[in-house]
Design an enzyme around this catalytic site. Sequence first.
Site, short mmCIF file in Angstrom:
data_model
loop_
_atom_site.label_atom_id
_atom_site.label_comp_id
_atom_site.label_asym_id
_atom_site.label_seq_id
_atom_site.Cartn_x
_atom_site.Cartn_y
_atom_site.Cartn_z
N ARG A 180 0.84 -1.21 0.00
CA ARG A 180 0.00 0.00 0.00
C ARG A 180 0.87 1.26 0.00
O ARG A 180 0.59 2.23 0.65
CB ARG A 180 -0.94 0.01 1.21
CG ARG A 180 -1.96 -1.09 1.13
CD ARG A 180 -3.33 -0.63 1.58
NE ARG A 180 -4.02 -1.68 2.27
CZ ARG A 180 -4.58 -1.55 3.46
NH1 ARG A 180 -4.55 -0.39 4.07
NH2 ARG A 180 -5.17 -2.54 4.02
N ARG A 189 -7.50 10.71 -6.47
CA ARG A 189 -8.71 10.18 -5.82
C ARG A 189 -9.86 11.18 -5.79
O ARG A 189 -11.01 10.79 -5.63
CB ARG A 189 -8.38 9.70 -4.40
CG ARG A 189 -7.76 8.34 -4.33
CD ARG A 189 -8.77 7.21 -4.64
NE ARG A 189 -9.59 6.88 -3.49
CZ ARG A 189 -10.89 7.08 -3.39
NH1 ARG A 189 -11.55 7.61 -4.40
NH2 ARG A 189 -11.55 6.75 -2.31
N ASP A 193 -6.34 -3.63 -6.19
CA ASP A 193 -6.78 -4.07 -4.86
C ASP A 193 -7.04 -5.56 -4.92
O ASP A 193 -7.36 -6.10 -5.99
CB ASP A 193 -8.05 -3.33 -4.40
CG ASP A 193 -8.27 -3.54 -2.90
OD1 ASP A 193 -7.70 -2.78 -2.10
OD2 ASP A 193 -8.98 -4.50 -2.53
O1 1CP Z 1 0.68 0.03 -2.44
C1 1CP Z 1 -0.34 0.33 -3.01
O2 1CP Z 1 -0.93 1.39 -2.83
C2 1CP Z 1 -0.86 -0.67 -4.02
C3 1CP Z 1 -2.28 -0.81 -4.04
C4 1CP Z 1 -3.02 -1.64 -3.00
C5 1CP Z 1 -2.66 -2.87 -2.43
C6 1CP Z 1 -1.37 -3.64 -2.57
C7 1CP Z 1 -4.30 -1.30 -2.53
C8 1CP Z 1 -5.06 -0.08 -2.87
N1 1CP Z 1 -4.77 -2.35 -1.77
C9 1CP Z 1 -3.79 -3.31 -1.69
C10 1CP Z 1 -3.87 -4.62 -1.04
C11 1CP Z 1 -4.96 -4.88 -0.08
N2 1CP Z 1 -6.26 -4.45 -0.10
C12 1CP Z 1 -4.81 -5.74 1.03
C13 1CP Z 1 -3.57 -6.52 1.33
C14 1CP Z 1 -2.52 -5.74 2.03
C15 1CP Z 1 -2.85 -5.36 3.44
O3 1CP Z 1 -2.99 -6.25 4.28
O4 1CP Z 1 -2.95 -4.17 3.68
C16 1CP Z 1 -6.03 -5.77 1.72
C17 1CP Z 1 -6.35 -6.52 2.98
C18 1CP Z 1 -6.94 -4.95 0.99
C19 1CP Z 1 -8.37 -4.70 1.29
C20 1CP Z 1 -8.58 -3.26 1.51
N3 1CP Z 1 -8.75 -2.37 0.48
C21 1CP Z 1 -8.55 -2.53 2.72
C22 1CP Z 1 -8.36 -3.14 4.11
C23 1CP Z 1 -9.65 -3.20 4.86
C24 1CP Z 1 -9.57 -4.04 6.14
O5 1CP Z 1 -10.08 -5.18 6.13
O6 1CP Z 1 -9.01 -3.55 7.12
C25 1CP Z 1 -8.74 -1.18 2.42
C26 1CP Z 1 -8.80 -0.02 3.36
C27 1CP Z 1 -8.87 -1.09 0.99
C28 1CP Z 1 -9.01 0.14 0.17
C29 1CP Z 1 -7.75 0.55 -0.45
N4 1CP Z 1 -7.10 -0.23 -1.40
C30 1CP Z 1 -5.99 0.43 -1.84
C31 1CP Z 1 -5.91 1.69 -1.14
C32 1CP Z 1 -4.86 2.74 -1.35
C33 1CP Z 1 -7.02 1.75 -0.27
C34 1CP Z 1 -7.38 2.92 0.64
C35 1CP Z 1 -8.68 3.57 0.36
C36 1CP Z 1 -8.76 4.64 -0.71
O7 1CP Z 1 -7.81 5.36 -1.05
O8 1CP Z 1 -9.90 4.85 -1.19
#
Ligand code: 1CP
Length: 327
Positions: A2, A15, A51
Amino acid sequence: MRQAGRSLPGYREVRKRASLFEICRSPQLAAEVTLEPVELLGVDAAILFSDIVLPLAAIGVGVEIVPGVGPVIDSPIRDARDLERLRPFEPAQDAPYLADAVRLLVSQLDVPLIGFAGGPFTLASYLIEGGPSKTHARTRALMYGEPLLWRRLLDRLADIALASLRAQALAGASALQLFESWAGVLDPGSYRTFVLPAARRIFDGLADLGVPRVHFGVGTGELLESMAVAGADVVGVDWRVPMDAARARLGRGVAVQGNLDPAACLAPWDVVRERVLAVLAQAGPTGHVFNLGHGVLPETNPDTLRRIVELVHGHRGGERAEPPVRS
Ligand code: 1CP
């Protein structure tokens, strides 16, 4: 991990114009936000902006990324009939933008690109809970109570992850990471019975590509011995396990990735510096991918991240290249 997220100004700007899925589905926007941390922070690799739930959306599962929450599922999986909604993922037809974004990035980057997918337990937990969960209680209840349904669910999710990872590697990704983020809620015996076969199926299915495979989870201290046999080349560990202990549990032949506490990045620089050096010392000079133990917190100052990268780059083979800070 992330790395392109909410702490970076360029990402925040994008965004304002586009939702998270819109960014993922536009190779140009995905490439733009993937490149930002490489240029701003100087990291040694880029991670594709996408994601873990994107392939689910691409096969028609009703899923939204709700700001401040995470992935929310319209109609959670509760019984065998619900499994029918999880048809096979065919990246070229269902999500052509994925390979397009990888190809575009590979043509622009001079560092390796990491592709990724969600681990079967982690995706199952979103599908069963309907969204993020602290306890994953419904997930574990279904796993224990309906082992056959669980097995079919995990096999489908493993195939989805495998298809996605293969497509990214074939489009040019240099390494692949499986984010099995929430498997740490399991005891080792349950992990081995209920998740390990699916993880092994994914890593075995990638072996012919000759691309390094990374396996990451949060709170997996008790699972590391089991994760070591799943077949990854690198295992990511969070900050709860000292790197030397992680190495001892993983055994020879597996590199480690991690494990600075993301919250440490919010501390004053002298403290950050000491903690970075401690991670480097504990991990030893080789077979270590320096990283945070989990995703960058949104309130992190990008300049701290940039300084961390610089500090790690100056620290070669156990030598401290940077002069000590005056107190
Ligand atoms: O590094 C990067 O920014 C690459 C993009 C990326 C990656 C590698 C995003 C974009 N998500 C992920 C992986 C991801 N998504 C994981 C695995 C890594 C980890 O454990 O953090 C998981 C569990 C998710 C699911 C997810 N998507 C969550 C977690 C929710 C929870 O259960 O606590 C969240 C908050 C998202 C939204 C999201 N995806 C990515 C971003 C930058 C965001 C933040 C929200 C946004 O900007 O709108």
